[in-house]
Enzyme design. Sequence first.
Site, PDB file in Angstrom:
ATOM      1  N   GLY A 165      -5.970  -4.060  -2.551  1.00 57.31           N
ATOM      2  CA  GLY A 165      -4.571  -3.431  -3.783  1.00 57.31           C
ATOM      3  C   GLY A 165      -4.192  -2.047  -3.453  1.00 57.31           C
ATOM      4  O   GLY A 165      -4.710  -1.460  -2.822  1.00 57.31           O
TER       5      GLY A 165
ATOM      6  N   GLU B  33      -9.876   6.052   5.581  1.00 59.11           N
ATOM      7  CA  GLU B  33     -11.025   6.188   4.512  1.00 59.11           C
ATOM      8  C   GLU B  33     -10.315   4.659   4.037  1.00 59.11           C
ATOM      9  O   GLU B  33     -11.254   3.546   3.527  1.00 59.11           O
ATOM     10  CB  GLU B  33     -10.491   7.005   3.612  1.00 59.11           C
ATOM     11  CG  GLU B  33     -11.093   6.946   2.304  1.00 59.11           C
ATOM     12  CD  GLU B  33     -12.869   6.505   2.500  1.00 59.11           C
ATOM     13  OE1 GLU B  33     -12.934   7.477   2.995  1.00 59.11           O
ATOM     14  OE2 GLU B  33     -13.718   5.832   3.054  1.00 59.11           O
TER      15      GLU B  33
ATOM     16  N   VAL C  20       0.895  -1.554   0.403  1.00 54.86           N
ATOM     17  CA  VAL C  20       0.206  -0.083  -0.215  1.00 54.86           C
ATOM     18  C   VAL C  20       1.495   0.912   0.026  1.00 54.86           C
ATOM     19  O   VAL C  20       0.588   2.158  -1.134  1.00 54.86           O
ATOM     20  CB  VAL C  20      -0.742  -0.367   1.113  1.00 54.86           C
ATOM     21  CG1 VAL C  20      -2.243   0.966   0.918  1.00 54.86           C
ATOM     22  CG2 VAL C  20      -1.511  -1.217   1.372  1.00 54.86           C
TER      23      VAL C  20
ATOM     24  N   VAL D   3     -11.745   1.581   5.756  1.00 53.65           N
ATOM     25  CA  VAL D   3     -12.996   0.186   4.840  1.00 53.65           C
ATOM     26  C   VAL D   3     -13.605   0.145   3.959  1.00 53.65           C
ATOM     27  O   VAL D   3     -13.200   1.345   2.872  1.00 53.65           O
ATOM     28  CB  VAL D   3     -14.134   1.123   5.425  1.00 53.65           C
ATOM     29  CG1 VAL D   3     -15.400   0.241   5.540  1.00 53.65           C
ATOM     30  CG2 VAL D   3     -14.107   1.270   7.149  1.00 53.65           C
TER      31      VAL D   3
ATOM     32  N   ALA E 286      -5.176  20.090  -3.858  1.00 53.98           N
ATOM     33  CA  ALA E 286      -4.981  20.180  -1.808  1.00 53.98           C
ATOM     34  C   ALA E 286      -4.690  21.752  -1.836  1.00 53.98           C
ATOM     35  O   ALA E 286      -4.570  22.734  -0.886  1.00 53.98           O
ATOM     36  CB  ALA E 286      -3.911  18.558  -1.508  1.00 53.98           C
TER      37      ALA E 286
ATOM     38  N   GLY F 165     -10.988  -0.292   1.223  1.00 49.88           N
ATOM     39  CA  GLY F 165     -10.167  -0.207   0.393  1.00 49.88           C
ATOM     40  C   GLY F 165     -10.497   1.138  -0.280  1.00 49.88           C
ATOM     41  O   GLY F 165     -10.363   2.434   0.049  1.00 49.88           O
TER      42      GLY F 165
ATOM     43  N   LYS G  62     -14.377  -3.536   9.720  1.00 51.98           N
ATOM     44  CA  LYS G  62     -15.036  -2.647   9.009  1.00 51.98           C
ATOM     45  C   LYS G  62     -15.880  -2.370   9.405  1.00 51.98           C
ATOM     46  O   LYS G  62     -16.540  -0.991   9.140  1.00 51.98           O
ATOM     47  CB  LYS G  62     -15.032  -2.832   7.586  1.00 51.98           C
ATOM     48  CG  LYS G  62     -13.227  -3.798   7.136  1.00 51.98           C
ATOM     49  CD  LYS G  62     -13.501  -4.014   5.931  1.00 51.98           C
ATOM     50  CE  LYS G  62     -12.031  -4.644   5.424  1.00 51.98           C
ATOM     51  NZ  LYS G  62     -11.871  -5.536   4.667  1.00 51.98           N
TER      52      LYS G  62
ATOM     53  N   ARG H  45      11.549  -2.515   8.323  1.00 50.95           N
ATOM     54  CA  ARG H  45      12.822  -2.998   8.774  1.00 50.95           C
ATOM     55  C   ARG H  45      13.710  -3.370   7.998  1.00 50.95           C
ATOM     56  O   ARG H  45      14.923  -2.949   8.473  1.00 50.95           O
ATOM     57  CB  ARG H  45      13.034  -4.485   9.511  1.00 50.95           C
ATOM     58  CG  ARG H  45      12.238  -4.209  10.681  1.00 50.95           C
ATOM     59  CD  ARG H  45      11.848  -5.281  11.271  1.00 50.95           C
ATOM     60  NE  ARG H  45      10.761  -5.028  13.174  1.00 50.95           N
ATOM     61  CZ  ARG H  45       9.674  -5.993  12.739  1.00 50.95           C
ATOM     62  NH1 ARG H  45       9.138  -6.532  12.068  1.00 50.95           N
ATOM     63  NH2 ARG H  45       9.080  -5.128  14.078  1.00 50.95           N
TER      64      ARG H  45
ATOM     65  N   ILE I 124     -12.796   2.443  -2.039  1.00 49.64           N
ATOM     66  CA  ILE I 124     -14.300   2.570  -1.860  1.00 49.64           C
ATOM     67  C   ILE I 124     -14.313   3.935  -1.115  1.00 49.64           C
ATOM     68  O   ILE I 124     -14.118   3.666  -0.255  1.00 49.64           O
ATOM     69  CB  ILE I 124     -15.628   1.950  -2.089  1.00 49.64           C
ATOM     70  CG1 ILE I 124     -15.511   0.237  -2.646  1.00 49.64           C
ATOM     71  CG2 ILE I 124     -16.804   2.554  -1.692  1.00 49.64           C
ATOM     72  CD1 ILE I 124     -16.381  -0.696  -2.349  1.00 49.64           C
TER      73      ILE I 124
HETATM   74  N1  HSE Z   1      -8.322  -9.815   3.475  1.00 47.38           N
HETATM   75  C1  HSE Z   1      -9.321  -7.908   3.374  1.00 47.38           C
HETATM   76  C2  HSE Z   1     -10.024  -8.949   2.330  1.00 47.38           C
HETATM   77  C3  HSE Z   1      -7.829  -6.493   1.951  1.00 47.38           C
HETATM   78  O1  HSE Z   1     -10.440  -9.553   1.554  1.00 47.38           O
HETATM   79  O2  HSE Z   1     -11.520  -7.669   1.828  1.00 47.38           O
HETATM   80  C4  HSE Z   1      -7.636  -6.059   3.527  1.00 47.38           C
HETATM   81  O3  HSE Z   1      -9.091  -5.700   4.336  1.00 47.38           O
END
Ligand code: HSE
Length: 440
Positions: A302, A129, A14, A132, A33, A134, A205, A45, A136
């Site tokens: 994603g 944001e 991400v 929940v 912005a 991704g 979520k 790490r 959307i």
């Molecule tokens: N593991 C989650 C999913 C994605 O399968 O939708 C991240 O919250």
Amino acid sequence: MKPIQVGILGIGTVGSGVFNVLQRNQEEITRRAGRGIEVTMVSRRNVAEAQALVGDKAHVVADARAIIANPEIDIVVELIGGYTLAKELVLEAIAAGKHVVTANKALLAVHGTEIFAAAHAKGVMVAFEAAVAGGIPIIKSLREGLTANSIQWVAGIINGTTNFILSEMRDKGLDFAVVLKEAQRLGYAEADPTFDIEGVDAAHKLTLMSAIAFGIPVQFDKAYIEGITQLGAQDIKYAEQLGYRIKLLGITKRTAAGVELRVHPSLVPSKRLIANVEGAMNAVVVQGDAVGTTLYYGKGAGSEPTASAVIADLVDITRLHTADPAHRVPYLAFQHHSMSDLPVLPMGDVVTSYYLRLRVADQAGVLATVTGLLASADISIDAVLQREADEIGGEGATQTDVIILTHDCTESRMNAALAQMQALPTVLAPITRIRKEELA
Ligand code: HSE
């Protein structure tokens, strides 16, 4: 004006998406912005791996605390995940006066009250944001776009892994365990898929959406959670024959007595748009009193879809951070001092309708006894489907499946009736019960 400086804690899939999209769309994002947004420090790490992701465009450190300690950093993006280190770092960043953006649903669902209180006291923003669904923009929609409404319910497919598994089970007629293995092989499910398949990720979520929809504190510990591990291919097939699809839904609903907060497999009429959300996609339906029903659909995970949500938060903070904290958009949509104490209802008080599948002896009077028990519990039947014994067990079989759809009743009433039905000598296996949501 000097660009706003961002530090990413835990750069990976991400984080590199955030870095790349900010670079690629820099000019447009700055125009929106009103000021440049630059990732100037990242932590991981393994420094060499992080360096490979950002080249010489950001300073890479192994210790996330070096980012928090840097007075030049305005916003910290937490992408480490989990509860322990992430919580410490978020609280330290807040204490250092940094705004925080996080994709960590588990952290906020469990420790949100403490984190939001710390941020409120310090006058900094916590934006989430990306936590929940991704990409959307459902948090912003609930918090701001639908702010005129009294929200009545929210129902969502908010876990892509389980939706992918259910889609495959339906398409190929395969059982859960077989599809899970395949999903892991393809990289759709993680090596340890527990949080996804047991409904915990969806409940994290849902807890956040519920708080924003109804102005209640985050209360993950009160959520009812049931995953998809017990679902059989035959239930998906029977549901289909009755005009339904089975989806893992997160549902939160306002009732006169309190708020329902529950994640479980649900039968949804096949004709609803949300019933046709397939594969790893996410979708959320929101019912507001003024707007009616609205549907939000897109990628729930994603690199760049999640980055899209993180950057939206960065832009919001860039626009608002000079505003008086009392006049910013509240973290949970409702003003800090105006939260509701509407209780989260115990599952026994939840009202819904049901799909029941009973493996029974194929003999006279069995159906009458079962329906008689439902009638004496004042549970009304909507439809009954009985398979021919031959279809279940082959020629000469003595068992069959009876599928019953009921009208609404409370969960506690259904539990009592189920216990009585299960005790009948003619009911030969554990009864399958799946809740049914018309989402009308
Ligand atoms: N593991 C989650 C999913 C994605 O399968 O939708 C991240 O919250």
